[in-house]
Motif scaffolding. Sequence first.
Motif, short mmCIF file in Angstrom:
data_model
loop_
_atom_site.label_atom_id
_atom_site.label_comp_id
_atom_site.label_asym_id
_atom_site.label_seq_id
_atom_site.Cartn_x
_atom_site.Cartn_y
_atom_site.Cartn_z
N GLU A 294 0.80 -1.23 0.00
CA GLU A 294 0.00 0.00 0.00
C GLU A 294 0.83 1.28 0.00
O GLU A 294 0.31 2.35 -0.27
N TRP A 295 2.07 1.17 0.36
CA TRP A 295 2.95 2.34 0.48
C TRP A 295 4.13 2.21 -0.48
O TRP A 295 4.62 1.11 -0.73
N ASP A 296 4.63 3.32 -0.96
CA ASP A 296 5.85 3.39 -1.74
C ASP A 296 6.98 3.41 -0.70
O ASP A 296 7.21 4.42 -0.04
N THR A 297 7.66 2.27 -0.54
CA THR A 297 8.62 2.10 0.55
C THR A 297 10.03 1.94 0.00
O THR A 297 10.26 1.21 -0.96
N GLY B 210 24.82 -5.37 3.76
CA GLY B 210 23.74 -6.35 3.73
C GLY B 210 22.67 -6.18 4.79
O GLY B 210 21.64 -6.84 4.76
N ARG B 211 22.89 -5.29 5.73
CA ARG B 211 21.96 -5.07 6.85
C ARG B 211 21.02 -3.90 6.55
O ARG B 211 21.47 -2.83 6.13
N LEU B 212 19.74 -4.09 6.78
CA LEU B 212 18.76 -3.02 6.60
C LEU B 212 18.93 -2.03 7.75
O LEU B 212 18.73 -2.39 8.90
N VAL B 213 19.33 -0.78 7.42
CA VAL B 213 19.60 0.21 8.45
C VAL B 213 18.69 1.43 8.38
O VAL B 213 18.71 2.26 9.28
N GLY B 214 17.89 1.53 7.31
CA GLY B 214 17.01 2.68 7.20
C GLY B 214 15.87 2.39 6.24
O GLY B 214 15.99 1.55 5.36
N ALA B 215 14.76 3.09 6.45
CA ALA B 215 13.60 2.93 5.59
C ALA B 215 12.70 4.15 5.73
O ALA B 215 12.75 4.88 6.73
N VAL B 216 11.84 4.32 4.72
CA VAL B 216 10.85 5.38 4.73
C VAL B 216 9.74 4.96 3.76
O VAL B 216 9.99 4.19 2.82
N ARG B 217 8.54 5.48 3.98
CA ARG B 217 7.43 5.16 3.09
C ARG B 217 6.60 6.41 2.84
O ARG B 217 6.61 7.35 3.63
N GLY B 218 5.87 6.39 1.70
CA GLY B 218 4.98 7.49 1.36
C GLY B 218 3.83 6.97 0.51
O GLY B 218 3.95 5.92 -0.14
N ARG B 219 2.71 7.70 0.54
CA ARG B 219 1.57 7.35 -0.31
C ARG B 219 0.65 8.56 -0.44
O ARG B 219 0.67 9.46 0.41
N LEU B 220 -0.14 8.53 -1.50
CA LEU B 220 -1.12 9.59 -1.68
C LEU B 220 -2.16 9.51 -0.59
O LEU B 220 -2.67 8.43 -0.29
N GLY C 151 5.66 8.41 6.13
CA GLY C 151 5.64 7.67 7.38
C GLY C 151 6.81 6.72 7.55
O GLY C 151 7.57 6.47 6.62
N ARG C 152 6.91 6.24 8.74
CA ARG C 152 7.89 5.22 9.11
C ARG C 152 9.30 5.56 8.67
O ARG C 152 10.01 4.73 8.11
N ILE C 153 9.71 6.79 8.94
CA ILE C 153 11.12 7.13 8.72
C ILE C 153 11.88 6.43 9.84
O ILE C 153 11.70 6.73 11.01
N MET C 154 12.68 5.44 9.44
CA MET C 154 13.35 4.58 10.42
C MET C 154 14.85 4.54 10.15
O MET C 154 15.26 4.34 9.00
N VAL C 155 15.62 4.72 11.20
CA VAL C 155 17.07 4.58 11.12
C VAL C 155 17.50 3.73 12.30
O VAL C 155 17.12 4.01 13.44
N ASP D 238 14.26 13.56 2.58
CA ASP D 238 14.42 14.24 1.29
C ASP D 238 14.04 13.31 0.14
O ASP D 238 13.37 13.71 -0.81
N HIS D 239 14.48 12.06 0.23
CA HIS D 239 14.21 11.10 -0.84
C HIS D 239 12.71 10.84 -1.01
O HIS D 239 12.22 10.87 -2.14
N ILE D 240 12.00 10.63 0.07
CA ILE D 240 10.58 10.29 -0.06
C ILE D 240 9.79 11.49 -0.61
O ILE D 240 8.79 11.30 -1.32
N GLN D 241 10.25 12.69 -0.35
CA GLN D 241 9.62 13.86 -0.96
C GLN D 241 9.92 13.91 -2.47
O GLN D 241 9.04 14.21 -3.28
N ALA D 242 11.14 13.56 -2.84
CA ALA D 242 11.55 13.60 -4.24
C ALA D 242 10.81 12.58 -5.10
O ALA D 242 10.59 12.83 -6.29
#
Length: 166
Positions: free
Chosen positions: A60-63, A70-80, A94-98, A113-117
């Motif tokens: 449901e989200w653009d994540t 190899g380790r997941l260290v950050g994430a962010v999501r966005g949607r209309l 949402g879910r800006i995670m570090v 910045d990326h999720i806005q772009a």
Amino acid sequence: MLHPAVLDDGTPIVRATPGDAAELLTLQRACWVQEALANDSLDIPALHESYDDVRAWLGEWDTWVVRRAGRLVGAVRGRLEGPDGPKGMAWDIGRIMVAPDQQGSGLGRVLLDHIQAVAPARVTSYVLFTGAGSTRNQRMYKKAGFRLRPDLDAPPGAVVLTKRRA
């Protein structure tokens, strides 16, 4: 349109896949335990989500995610979010995670910045919420041009911040 991004150290920001769900859940819990402490509350939806919930919102989200070694260290999501009045659409961030050991490095700001772009062209504003006691998050969002919106409904214990798209 895809907007691939690369961090200063060459690490790419890439779209999340369903295979990232377990690591996203782990990262989410690590991040929101800190939020629970900052806000003196365990009533935070991110702490109560299951693996299946994360898999569902991945559809449901653009994540986007960041991996280091190899380790997941950050994430962010966005949607209309829906109509933003007669002027356009809002992009719900949402879910800006570090990962806790990576915080303070600027990765959260890069993800913001990326999720806005990557927001669709018809988006005219951004909206997000954070804990009322999450002063570090609020400071980052304000530096990025977001403003508190007390007139908008927020979940209990949270504040809403918005920003017009330039």
